[in-house]
Design a protein around this motif. Structure first.
Motif, PDB file in Angstrom:
ATOM      1  N   PHE A  98       0.856  -1.187   0.000  1.00 42.53           N
ATOM      2  CA  PHE A  98       0.000   0.000   0.000  1.00 42.53           C
ATOM      3  C   PHE A  98       0.892   1.237   0.000  1.00 42.53           C
ATOM      4  N   GLY A  99       0.671   2.102  -0.969  1.00 47.57           N
ATOM      5  CA  GLY A  99       1.467   3.315  -1.090  1.00 47.57           C
ATOM      6  C   GLY A  99       2.409   3.223  -2.264  1.00 47.57           C
ATOM      7  N   ALA A 100       2.179   4.075  -3.269  1.00 45.06           N
ATOM      8  CA  ALA A 100       3.063   4.122  -4.441  1.00 45.06           C
ATOM      9  C   ALA A 100       4.073   5.230  -4.189  1.00 45.06           C
ATOM     10  N   VAL A 101       5.038   4.941  -3.301  1.00 48.06           N
ATOM     11  CA  VAL A 101       6.025   5.948  -2.897  1.00 48.06           C
ATOM     12  C   VAL A 101       7.419   5.556  -3.397  1.00 48.06           C
ATOM     13  N   ASP A 102       8.429   6.340  -2.983  1.00 46.22           N
ATOM     14  CA  ASP A 102       9.811   6.093  -3.428  1.00 46.22           C
ATOM     15  C   ASP A 102      10.285   4.673  -3.155  1.00 46.22           C
ATOM     16  N   PHE A 103       9.850   4.133  -2.009  1.00 50.56           N
ATOM     17  CA  PHE A 103      10.363   2.832  -1.583  1.00 50.56           C
ATOM     18  C   PHE A 103       9.649   1.672  -2.269  1.00 50.56           C
ATOM     19  N   THR A 104       8.525   1.977  -2.903  1.00 54.42           N
ATOM     20  CA  THR A 104       7.655   0.907  -3.402  1.00 54.42           C
ATOM     21  C   THR A 104       8.303   0.087  -4.518  1.00 54.42           C
ATOM     22  N   ALA A 105       8.918   0.780  -5.488  1.00 60.76           N
ATOM     23  CA  ALA A 105       9.474   0.061  -6.634  1.00 60.76           C
ATOM     24  C   ALA A 105      10.575  -0.899  -6.187  1.00 60.76           C
ATOM     25  N   ALA A 106      11.444  -0.436  -5.279  1.00 59.34           N
ATOM     26  CA  ALA A 106      12.536  -1.290  -4.807  1.00 59.34           C
ATOM     27  C   ALA A 106      11.989  -2.491  -4.043  1.00 59.34           C
ATOM     28  N   LEU A 107      10.961  -2.263  -3.215  1.00 56.11           N
ATOM     29  CA  LEU A 107      10.383  -3.382  -2.465  1.00 56.11           C
ATOM     30  C   LEU A 107       9.701  -4.370  -3.413  1.00 56.11           C
ATOM     31  N   ALA A 108       9.005  -3.822  -4.414  1.00 60.95           N
ATOM     32  CA  ALA A 108       8.328  -4.701  -5.382  1.00 60.95           C
ATOM     33  C   ALA A 108       9.347  -5.581  -6.102  1.00 60.95           C
ATOM     34  N   ARG A 109      10.479  -4.980  -6.492  1.00 61.10           N
ATOM     35  CA  ARG A 109      11.525  -5.753  -7.167  1.00 61.10           C
ATOM     36  C   ARG A 109      12.081  -6.849  -6.259  1.00 61.10           C
ATOM     37  N   SER A 110      12.365  -6.496  -5.005  1.00 59.07           N
ATOM     38  CA  SER A 110      12.923  -7.482  -4.068  1.00 59.07           C
ATOM     39  C   SER A 110      11.919  -8.603  -3.802  1.00 59.07           C
ATOM     40  N   ALA A 111      10.640  -8.223  -3.696  1.00 56.51           N
ATOM     41  CA  ALA A 111       9.612  -9.235  -3.427  1.00 56.51           C
ATOM     42  C   ALA A 111       9.495 -10.199  -4.603  1.00 56.51           C
ATOM     43  N   LYS A 112       9.645  -9.676  -5.811  1.00 55.09           N
ATOM     44  CA  LYS A 112       9.612 -10.554  -6.996  1.00 55.09           C
ATOM     45  C   LYS A 112      10.760 -11.568  -6.919  1.00 55.09           C
ATOM     46  N   LEU A 113      11.910 -11.085  -6.461  1.00 54.06           N
ATOM     47  CA  LEU A 113      13.075 -11.955  -6.309  1.00 54.06           C
ATOM     48  C   LEU A 113      12.771 -13.129  -5.374  1.00 54.06           C
ATOM     49  N   LEU A 114      11.951 -12.864  -4.341  1.00 56.84           N
ATOM     50  CA  LEU A 114      11.593 -13.909  -3.382  1.00 56.84           C
ATOM     51  C   LEU A 114      10.415 -14.753  -3.866  1.00 56.84           C
ATOM     52  N   PHE A 127      -0.226   8.456  -8.837  1.00 51.99           N
ATOM     53  CA  PHE A 127       0.928   7.661  -8.406  1.00 51.99           C
ATOM     54  C   PHE A 127       0.812   6.186  -8.799  1.00 51.99           C
ATOM     55  N   ALA A 128      -0.407   5.670  -8.709  1.00 48.03           N
ATOM     56  CA  ALA A 128      -0.594   4.232  -8.934  1.00 48.03           C
ATOM     57  C   ALA A 128      -0.792   3.950 -10.414  1.00 48.03           C
ATOM     58  N   THR A 129       0.332   3.890 -11.145  1.00 49.55           N
ATOM     59  CA  THR A 129       0.237   3.583 -12.574  1.00 49.55           C
ATOM     60  C   THR A 129       1.174   2.418 -12.902  1.00 49.55           C
ATOM     61  N   ALA A 130       0.770   1.649 -13.890  1.00 55.10           N
ATOM     62  CA  ALA A 130       1.587   0.504 -14.312  1.00 55.10           C
ATOM     63  C   ALA A 130       2.914   0.974 -14.894  1.00 55.10           C
ATOM     64  N   GLN A 131       2.945   2.204 -15.454  1.00 54.71           N
ATOM     65  CA  GLN A 131       4.193   2.741 -16.015  1.00 54.71           C
ATOM     66  C   GLN A 131       5.229   2.943 -14.913  1.00 54.71           C
TER      67      GLN A 131
END
Lengths: 265, 105
Positions: A98-114, A127-131
């Motif tokens: 929840f929250g499309a902020v600065d930290f979100t993209a990095a967390l999303a990438r790390s979570a994909k790794l897991l 803020f909440a865009t697929a782009q």
């Protein structure tokens, strides 16, 4: 369809299935594929054994667990005529950020790794865009409580909810809705000050001590992380540690097995 | 298993037979959990892994033996105090039991 064709189709479409193979004893190599609704393909060679293994396979599938089990020739417990390896192919765990902020993209990438299936959710449409989050499996433009009303019942012990907005307006509905689910990990970002204020608001919103205790807040392990990527690692590490029940410390300073033994029955 | 499907399909489409080894049980400290899988084609191509790289070489040999009929399907054990034919141990000191068979199903 052959068993292999059914199994590979299930894996490719992420349909949950359990796959049982006789690895020792009578009927060596026999196979039984069990769907989540209990329908089957194949046989282990005995109807009674099949019936017992279907029951056990559904249990293993629900827990997302794979194990070797022993049975009598007709499925009897406490006998060892047949060893059956029951492998669960459960869909990937989910993470909702929840929250499309600065930290979100990095967390999303790390979570994909897991191996998580990642949803980024923010009520603010700009803020909440697929782009902005091409690595996410889904971007939802929705209020957190509305989103959890829809998908909360799907969340289980392997799943995670990370609340990164650090804005009470969004944090409070996100957390109050998330504690009502069975999600395994619930973390909320914020400074110590934000955390204290948010805890107060959550109490006002009616959260019990037990519910508050489920919230990992401030989110993440104390690694001294600063950048979004470092914070993402600290959050992911905390998710792993919570699941395994370990207290994170350098292995150098601990004893005992590094990998938790996975014992068959 | 999911991660090795593409390779298996490619080999089978090319008319090759395939052997599959799956971790069915582990004892002590071991790097991969039950379900970790590895596939070997008749020409010795490999997909996936069943340990941290400790026993894969021996598994390829056993898989080729299963494909050629020199070995029958069944469980192979690799471990620290392994008195099986393979003098290969896991560096982490654990034991893994693999079920190895020809993918004929």
């Amino acid at each position: 369809m052959t068993l292999y064709e059914t199994l590979s189709a299930a894996l490719r479409t992420q349909r949950p299935v359990a796959f049982a193979t006789v690895t020792d004893g009578i009927g060596l190599g026999a196979k039984l594929l069990v769907e989540a609704d209990g329908t089957t393909q194949g046989s282990l060679g005995n109807v009674d054994l099949d019936r017992v293994v279907v029951r056990d396979a559904l249990g293993e599938l629900a827990a997302g667990r794979s194990s070797a089990r022993h049975y009598g020739a007709h499925g009897e417990a406490r006998e060892r005529d047949v060893t059956v390896f029951i492998e669960s192919f459960a869909p990937p765990p989910r993470m909702i950020i929840f929250g499309a902020v600065d930290f979100t993209a990095a967390l999303a990438r790390s979570a994909k790794l897991l191996g998580f299936r990642v949803t980024v959710c923010d009520a603010r449409a700009v803020f909440a865009t697929a782009q902005r989050f091409p690595m996410a499996d889904e971007v939802a433009n929705e209020w957190p409580d509305k989103h959890l009303e829809r998908v909360g019942s799907l969340l289980g012990p392997r799943d995670a909810v990370c609340v990164l907005t650090h804005d009470a307006k969004f944090d409070v509905p996100a957390i109050t809705s998330a504690v009502k689910t069975s999600v395994g990990y619930l973390g909320a970002m914020g400074s110590r000050k934000t955390h204290d204020k948010r805890t107060e608001r959550l109490r006002d919103a009616g959260l019990t001590d037990a519910e508050l205790a489920r919230v990992m807040s401030p989110i993440g392990l104390d690694l001294g992380a600063r950048t979004p990527e470092e914070v993402a690692v600290s959050v992911c590490a905390e998710i792993i540690a919570l699941r395994t029940g370990r207290v994170p410390r350098p292995l150098r300073d601990t004893d005992g097995p590094i990998h938790e033994p996975v014992s068959g029955r | 298993m999911r991660e090795i499907l593409d390779d298996i399909d490619r080999w089978r489409a090319a008319g090759q037979r395939v052997a599959v080894a799956r971790v069915v049980q582990t004892e002590g400290s071991s790097p991969r959990e039950p379900g970790a899988a590895m596939a070997v084609s008749e020409t010795g191509e490999v997909a996936g892994s069943v340990s941290g790289g400790c026993v894969e070489g021996a598994v390829v040999g056993a898989a080729l033996d299963v494909l050629s009929g020199e070995r029958t399907r069944g469980v192979i054990t690799f471990g620290y105090s392994d008195d099986e034919a393979f003098a290969v141990g896991l560096t982490c000191g654990g034991t893994i039991h693999l079920y190895l068979e020809v993918l004929d199903w």
